[in-house]
Design a protein around this motif. Structure first.
Motif, short mmCIF file in Angstrom:
data_model
loop_
_atom_site.label_atom_id
_atom_site.label_comp_id
_atom_site.label_asym_id
_atom_site.label_seq_id
_atom_site.Cartn_x
_atom_site.Cartn_y
_atom_site.Cartn_z
N GLY A 235 -4.60 -5.10 14.52
CA GLY A 235 -3.44 -6.00 14.44
C GLY A 235 -3.48 -6.95 13.27
N LEU A 236 -4.66 -7.16 12.69
CA LEU A 236 -4.77 -8.04 11.54
C LEU A 236 -4.41 -7.29 10.26
N PRO A 237 -4.02 -8.04 9.21
CA PRO A 237 -3.67 -7.37 7.95
C PRO A 237 -4.89 -6.83 7.22
N VAL A 238 -4.63 -5.78 6.46
CA VAL A 238 -5.68 -5.11 5.70
C VAL A 238 -5.43 -5.33 4.21
N MET A 239 -6.50 -5.65 3.49
CA MET A 239 -6.42 -5.65 2.04
C MET A 239 -7.74 -5.13 1.48
N ASN B 183 3.96 -2.83 -11.80
CA ASN B 183 4.68 -3.79 -10.94
C ASN B 183 5.67 -3.17 -9.95
N LYS B 184 5.49 -1.92 -9.64
CA LYS B 184 6.33 -1.26 -8.64
C LYS B 184 5.52 -0.96 -7.38
N ARG B 185 6.02 -1.41 -6.22
CA ARG B 185 5.32 -1.19 -4.95
C ARG B 185 5.48 0.26 -4.52
N THR B 186 4.36 0.86 -4.12
CA THR B 186 4.34 2.24 -3.62
C THR B 186 3.89 2.19 -2.17
N GLU B 187 4.60 2.91 -1.29
CA GLU B 187 4.29 2.87 0.14
C GLU B 187 4.12 4.25 0.73
N HIS B 188 3.23 4.36 1.70
CA HIS B 188 3.08 5.62 2.44
C HIS B 188 2.30 5.35 3.71
N GLN B 189 2.81 5.85 4.82
CA GLN B 189 2.13 5.75 6.12
C GLN B 189 1.75 4.31 6.47
N GLY B 190 2.61 3.36 6.14
CA GLY B 190 2.37 1.98 6.50
C GLY B 190 1.52 1.21 5.49
N PHE B 191 0.89 1.92 4.57
CA PHE B 191 0.10 1.27 3.53
C PHE B 191 0.96 1.08 2.27
N HIS B 192 0.61 0.08 1.48
CA HIS B 192 1.31 -0.12 0.21
C HIS B 192 0.36 -0.66 -0.83
N ALA B 193 0.70 -0.41 -2.08
CA ALA B 193 -0.08 -0.91 -3.21
C ALA B 193 0.85 -1.07 -4.39
N THR B 194 0.52 -2.01 -5.27
CA THR B 194 1.30 -2.25 -6.48
C THR B 194 0.35 -2.23 -7.67
N LEU B 195 0.67 -1.43 -8.66
CA LEU B 195 -0.13 -1.39 -9.88
C LEU B 195 0.24 -2.58 -10.75
N HIS B 196 -0.74 -3.39 -11.06
CA HIS B 196 -0.55 -4.54 -11.95
C HIS B 196 -1.41 -4.33 -13.19
N LYS B 197 -0.78 -3.91 -14.27
CA LYS B 197 -1.54 -3.63 -15.48
C LYS B 197 -2.07 -4.93 -16.10
N GLN C 270 -2.92 -2.44 0.77
CA GLN C 270 -2.60 -3.38 1.84
C GLN C 270 -1.86 -2.70 2.99
N LYS C 271 -1.99 -3.32 4.15
CA LYS C 271 -1.23 -2.90 5.33
C LYS C 271 -1.03 -4.14 6.19
N SER C 272 0.11 -4.28 6.77
CA SER C 272 0.42 -5.53 7.46
C SER C 272 -0.33 -5.66 8.79
N SER C 273 -0.59 -4.55 9.44
CA SER C 273 -1.22 -4.61 10.76
C SER C 273 -2.13 -3.40 10.97
N ALA C 274 -3.43 -3.66 11.07
CA ALA C 274 -4.40 -2.56 11.18
C ALA C 274 -4.33 -1.87 12.54
N GLN C 275 -4.53 -0.56 12.51
CA GLN C 275 -4.61 0.24 13.73
C GLN C 275 -5.98 0.87 13.82
N LEU C 276 -6.40 1.17 15.03
CA LEU C 276 -7.72 1.81 15.23
C LEU C 276 -7.85 3.07 14.38
N SER C 277 -6.77 3.81 14.27
CA SER C 277 -6.79 5.08 13.53
C SER C 277 -6.91 4.90 12.02
#
Lengths: 112, 112
Positions: B16-20, B55-69, B77-84
């Protein structure tokens, strides 16, 4: 879709033995790779090939040979197995450089 | 040469906690591709997400990342961690050499 197959799934060898691992892909991908995965050390590139009969050394090529016999297959040879060596060897392929790499199921090596 | 740094070897979180997960890279290539691969126990790595656009956010399966050159970063990152989500996560860089450079990997362990 496609699939990568690696043979054998498990390989038990003797110290000093020459061991060969095989990889086949039906994605029709140009580039194929061999990685070694050790616990706590991430994925280390052994060899890669950007087309049939091409070979490029990775960071861990010493002690290994590779062969890209045809577009769909890529073999790796451990030239002299080291005692107590234990690792997973992963084959991967991609359409081109900078494309997604797709991994095979791995060959688990144990040297007695 | 090119390199990728993942500063955390192990991240343990409560469900339930955020992931980074942190990832920074070094390359002289001006248009690198950055990837996140995930490897669950007894499976092979598979692509989670990738990006080459600054600087464009990419998302998949609840995860996201942004490339910052500007900061050479591609944090996952993910907003809420799951056991899986418990797995090994690799950040990887593709420059202009036709091969991926992997970070050391971060083991993510989610507790109930």
């Amino acid at each position: 879709g496609g699939i990568i197959t690696q043979t054998p799934k498990f390989l038990i060898g003797q110290e000093g033995q020459k061991l060969t691992l095989k990889c086949q892909q039906n994605f029709n991908h140009d580039t194929m790779y061999w990685y070694r995965q050790d616990s706590g050390k991430g994925l280390r590139l052994i060899y890669y090939s950007i087309t049939e009969n091409d070979l490029q050394k990775g960071d861990l090529s010493e002690g290994y040979d590779a062969s890209r016999e045809k577009k769909s297959s890529f073999s790796l040879t451990v030239t002299s197995a080291q005692k107590n060596e234990m690792a997973v060897f992963l084959c991967a392929s991609s359409m081109a450089k900078q494309d997604t790499q797709y991994f095979g199921p791995g060959t688990r090596l144990l040297v007695l | 040469g090119d390199s990728v740094t993942q500063t955390e070897g192990l991240v343990t979180l409560t469900e339930g906690l955020p992931v980074m997960l942190n990832c920074t890279y070094q390359t002289i290539y001006s248009n690198p591709f950055l990837f996140w691969y995930v490897q669950h126990l007894n499976e092979s790595p598979r692509l989670l997400l990738k990006s080459f656009t600054d600087n464009k956010r990419t998302e998949h399966q609840g995860f996201h990342a942004t490339l910052h050159k500007s900061s050479s970063s591609f944090h996952l990152q993910k907003s809420s961690a799951q056991l899986s989500d418990s797995a090994l996560y690799y950040c990887a860089l593709s420059g202009n050499q036709g091969k991926l450079i992997f970070g050391q990997g971060t083991k993510l362990s989610i507790k109930p």
